[in-house]
Enzyme design. Sequence first.
Site, mmCIF file in Angstrom:
data_model
loop_
_atom_site.group_PDB
_atom_site.id
_atom_site.type_symbol
_atom_site.label_atom_id
_atom_site.label_comp_id
_atom_site.label_asym_id
_atom_site.label_seq_id
_atom_site.Cartn_x
_atom_site.Cartn_y
_atom_site.Cartn_z
ATOM 1 N N TYR A 296 0.860 -1.191 0.000
ATOM 2 C CA TYR A 296 0.000 0.000 0.000
ATOM 3 C C TYR A 296 0.889 1.232 0.000
ATOM 4 C CZ TYR A 296 -3.702 3.152 1.837
ATOM 5 O OH TYR A 296 -4.592 4.174 2.046
ATOM 6 N N LYS B 117 -1.625 -1.287 -3.920
ATOM 7 C CA LYS B 117 -2.628 -0.231 -3.917
ATOM 8 C C LYS B 117 -1.876 1.082 -4.019
ATOM 9 C CE LYS B 117 -5.978 2.252 -1.047
ATOM 10 N NZ LYS B 117 -6.602 2.389 0.293
#
Length: 304
Positions: A141, A170
Amino acid sequence: MDYQEIKAKLRGSMTPVVTPFKENHAIDFEGLSALIEFQLENGTHAISVTGTSGEPSSLTEEERIKVIETAHKTINGRVPFVPGTGSTNHEETVRMTKKAEEIGADAALVIVPYYNKPNQHALYKHFKTVADSVDIPIIVYNIPGRTAQNLHVDTLAHLSKDCPNIIGVKESNKDFEHVNRVLLKCGRDFLLFSGIELLCYPMLAIGGAGSVSATANVLPGKVAQMHDAWFEGDVVTAQKLHYELMELNDVLFKDTNPAPVKAALGMMGKIEPHLRLPMDLPSEELQNEIRQTLNKYGINLQYA
């Protein structure tokens, strides 16, 4: 573990569900289960908890585990489950990721450590150690606006080659050149999820797997439908939904996430709209703007 199998399943709208609190700021676990049911009823393709929208830095380690356990039990295998397990503390990240694996999560979302600003070599060591500690797939992330450090494409590519269970990222990264180069360097089968609402559709167009959009907390059906349309080859509908969602996306990010989202969910009667300090609800002026925007979308408000 068959990483290809989970990679094939992880497509579309993965909603980062907020952590609801009661008035005394205890976690509302019944409310959490109800939020997840609301998501599944509206076609959401995957669920995440205890990521940025879940206020993980406001939770104890024990609370995070209980949230993950509650979510896993509620989902009951109906869609993939990808809890956030990252922290600014390395050992805590390892423990949380191991716990997510033990609970039965399908993958773990591991954030770039915030505040510390580690260099790229340290980031490589951090993520490799976490990945090597578990058999569960890892989605990195990268959110430089909140961590104060950007995970470079070359670092991510190195990790993707050295750690077979690092299957995606992400990217809450407004640098669209950067996200294009992720798939160039990591491979077209690497899972790329957008964490920037206005880039959810554009990332699909370059080969992205989907999005992790806070807006899906409020309007999960529309966000899921945009992805469904794209993957069905209906570009016109996907574009239409992208622009339909833009005004809601904008108003929900006029203050720090998840404060506006929680205010909206409170107006909808889905939760008690509480955050733990140092976070708090948006100003009355912004709450009025959120209320007006929800009305434009025809969203039924319980508390107008």
